[in-house]
Scaffold this motif. Structure first.
Motif, PDB file in Angstrom:
ATOM      1  N   ALA A  12       4.703 -11.607  10.006  1.00 23.24           N
ATOM      2  CA  ALA A  12       4.376 -11.953   8.952  1.00 23.24           C
ATOM      3  C   ALA A  12       2.900 -12.599   8.429  1.00 23.24           C
ATOM      4  O   ALA A  12       2.320 -12.331   7.389  1.00 23.24           O
ATOM      5  N   LEU A  13       2.735 -13.344   9.324  1.00 25.77           N
ATOM      6  CA  LEU A  13       1.347 -14.044   9.248  1.00 25.77           C
ATOM      7  C   LEU A  13       0.198 -12.969   9.473  1.00 25.77           C
ATOM      8  O   LEU A  13      -0.946 -13.224   8.981  1.00 25.77           O
ATOM      9  N   ALA A  14       0.603 -12.081  10.395  1.00 22.73           N
ATOM     10  CA  ALA A  14      -0.419 -11.023  10.442  1.00 22.73           C
ATOM     11  C   ALA A  14      -0.791 -10.215   8.885  1.00 22.73           C
ATOM     12  O   ALA A  14      -2.035  -9.960   8.764  1.00 22.73           O
ATOM     13  N   MET A  15       0.375 -10.013   8.569  1.00 22.35           N
ATOM     14  CA  MET A  15       0.213  -9.209   7.073  1.00 22.35           C
ATOM     15  C   MET A  15      -0.533 -10.144   6.129  1.00 22.35           C
ATOM     16  O   MET A  15      -1.461  -9.658   5.544  1.00 22.35           O
ATOM     17  N   LYS A  16       0.017 -11.547   6.093  1.00 28.88           N
ATOM     18  CA  LYS A  16      -0.968 -12.312   5.092  1.00 28.88           C
ATOM     19  C   LYS A  16      -2.157 -12.458   5.535  1.00 28.88           C
ATOM     20  O   LYS A  16      -3.153 -12.618   4.466  1.00 28.88           O
ATOM     21  N   ASN A  17      -2.732 -12.766   6.722  1.00 27.26           N
ATOM     22  CA  ASN A  17      -4.100 -12.797   7.392  1.00 27.26           C
ATOM     23  C   ASN A  17      -4.885 -11.650   6.617  1.00 27.26           C
ATOM     24  O   ASN A  17      -5.943 -11.598   6.345  1.00 27.26           O
ATOM     25  N   TYR A  18      -4.327 -10.341   6.917  1.00 30.67           N
ATOM     26  CA  TYR A  18      -4.735  -9.052   6.635  1.00 30.67           C
ATOM     27  C   TYR A  18      -5.042  -9.166   5.120  1.00 30.67           C
ATOM     28  O   TYR A  18      -6.292  -8.653   4.464  1.00 30.67           O
ATOM     29  N   LEU A  71      -5.304 -11.862   3.096  1.00 32.29           N
ATOM     30  CA  LEU A  71      -6.734 -12.861   2.752  1.00 32.29           C
ATOM     31  C   LEU A  71      -7.789 -12.205   2.960  1.00 32.29           C
ATOM     32  O   LEU A  71      -8.717 -12.609   2.468  1.00 32.29           O
ATOM     33  N   ALA A  72      -8.000 -11.357   4.080  1.00 33.25           N
ATOM     34  CA  ALA A  72      -9.210 -10.958   4.718  1.00 33.25           C
ATOM     35  C   ALA A  72      -9.786  -9.767   3.564  1.00 33.25           C
ATOM     36  O   ALA A  72     -10.924  -9.709   3.795  1.00 33.25           O
ATOM     37  N   HIS A  73      -8.792  -9.254   3.122  1.00 36.16           N
ATOM     38  CA  HIS A  73      -9.409  -7.852   2.340  1.00 36.16           C
ATOM     39  C   HIS A  73      -9.137  -8.119   0.741  1.00 36.16           C
ATOM     40  O   HIS A  73      -9.460  -7.211   0.106  1.00 36.16           O
ATOM     41  N   GLU A  80      -0.918  -2.014   7.482  1.00 40.21           N
ATOM     42  CA  GLU A  80      -2.428  -2.280   6.787  1.00 40.21           C
ATOM     43  C   GLU A  80      -2.309  -1.463   5.532  1.00 40.21           C
ATOM     44  O   GLU A  80      -2.778  -2.025   4.536  1.00 40.21           O
ATOM     45  N   PRO A  81      -2.040  -0.293   5.413  1.00 37.74           N
ATOM     46  CA  PRO A  81      -2.097   0.546   4.190  1.00 37.74           C
ATOM     47  C   PRO A  81      -0.964   0.072   3.018  1.00 37.74           C
ATOM     48  O   PRO A  81      -1.512   0.042   2.072  1.00 37.74           O
ATOM     49  N   LEU A  82       0.118  -0.641   3.532  1.00 39.65           N
ATOM     50  CA  LEU A  82       1.145  -1.369   2.325  1.00 39.65           C
ATOM     51  C   LEU A  82       0.140  -2.387   1.909  1.00 39.65           C
ATOM     52  O   LEU A  82      -0.154  -2.650   0.579  1.00 39.65           O
ATOM     53  N   VAL A  83      -0.624  -3.266   2.572  1.00 39.72           N
ATOM     54  CA  VAL A  83      -1.429  -4.226   2.049  1.00 39.72           C
ATOM     55  C   VAL A  83      -2.607  -3.878   1.126  1.00 39.72           C
ATOM     56  O   VAL A  83      -2.527  -4.450   0.137  1.00 39.72           O
ATOM     57  N   GLU A  84      -3.130  -2.937   1.841  1.00 38.66           N
ATOM     58  CA  GLU A  84      -4.103  -2.195   0.846  1.00 38.66           C
ATOM     59  C   GLU A  84      -3.637  -1.785  -0.506  1.00 38.66           C
ATOM     60  O   GLU A  84      -4.297  -1.947  -1.609  1.00 38.66           O
ATOM     61  N   ALA A  85      -2.401  -1.182  -0.626  1.00 31.78           N
ATOM     62  CA  ALA A  85      -1.805  -0.915  -1.778  1.00 31.78           C
ATOM     63  C   ALA A  85      -1.577  -1.651  -2.636  1.00 31.78           C
ATOM     64  O   ALA A  85      -1.691  -1.746  -3.949  1.00 31.78           O
TER      65      ALA A  85
END
Length: 288
Positions: free
Chosen positions: A275-281, A283-285, A248-253
């Protein structure tokens, strides 16, 4: 030339349990299946060598184009850029050349290369040998539109700290860092990426030392990894929260700095789901 996107892309490294459970047997089916799931990247695994023929690789590449899947290829694990044996380093150049041949057929824009270990020599000597091998590789292949990715590694006796990879990439502009965040976390025995800013520092370091383009469109690997005092032991799944790092912090970065990396998930068997969990996170944020 390497085709960039203005958004990050996500996908698995190889085929996992989800693909197999839905009848997926041949990699030729993978691009269409990934697109149906909402993923947009795929890393073809040639860790044990490039064994598929020209026709099969070309067909996979065509399917990837049809379904909008960005392709990369993982070169053989037995490549050693730093071997003290000249024959092994010469063979490694040959393995990379064959990987480039396969990548061209797949429509892949990046190959991922392991450096090898220091073994019984100093890290300084291992780095000198690896950079020499990379320079001779460029002399052999000349210009190429495919990025030559050098991966950060998870075991402490391996070459592959972020600094070492950046130094190797300075040999020639064709070389690009491939940052495996799980590897970096494992080789430091955890705690390397506790928050968004710790991930941001990796991208900023690459931008400062190699250039903004190298950081903005960074090719990444991600998984949780079990480790020992020697570093990486084995890849695990996102559900195994005993081990890090958190995605999650990676996607936020990525969102915070407007970055557009390709993130290839290498979870143990659940690479597509994770991988889909990362993409969905993302998309949501992304608009927060």
């Amino acid at each position: 030339m390497f085709i960039t996107t203005n958004t990050p892309t996500f996908g698995p490294g190889g085929n996992g349990e989800w693909f197999a459970s839905e009848g997926g047997r041949a990699t030729l089916q993978a691009p269409g299946w990934l697109a149906e799931k909402g993923l947009d990247a795929y890393e073809y695994e040639a860790g044990k060598g490039v064994h598929a023929g020209e026709a099969v690789l070309s067909q996979i590449g065509q399917k990837a184009i049809e379904h909008g899947i960005r392709m990369s290829l993982h070169a053989p694990y037995f490549i050693s850029l730093s071997s003290v044996e000249p024959e092994k380093r010469e063979n490694s150049i040959g393995y990379i050349e064959k990987s480039l041949w396969a990548a061209e057929l797949l429509g892949a824009d990046t190959i991922v290369i392991h450096s090898g270990s220091a073994g019984k020599i100093s890290r300084e000597e291992a780095m000198r040998l690896s950079c020499d091998t990379l320079a001779r590789l460029i002399e052999r292949i000349g210009d190429t539109h495919i990025r030559l990715g050098i991966e950060t590694m998870g075991k402490r006796n391996q070459l592959g700290t972020l600094d070492e990879v950046i130094e190797q990439c300075r040999v020639d502009p064709h070389f690009h860092p491939v940052v495996d965040f799980g590897h970096l976390n494992a080789r430091e025995c955890g705690g390397s990426f506790p928050d968004r800013d710790s991930y941001r520092r990796v991208f900023h370091t690459i931008a400062e030392r190699l250039g903004d383009e190298y950081a903005t469109h960074l090719h990444c690997h991600f998984s949780r990894i079990e480790y020992t005092a020697a570093g990486e032991k084995r890849h695990v799944t996102f559900s195994d929260t005993n081990w890090g790092p958190d995605f999650e912090p990676l996607v936020e970065a990525i969102i915070r700095d407007g970055l557009c990396p390709r993130i290839i998930c290498e979870s143990d068997g659940t690479m597509a789901e994770d991988a889909l969990a990362m993409k969905n996170y993302w998309l949501a944020h992304r608009n927060n």
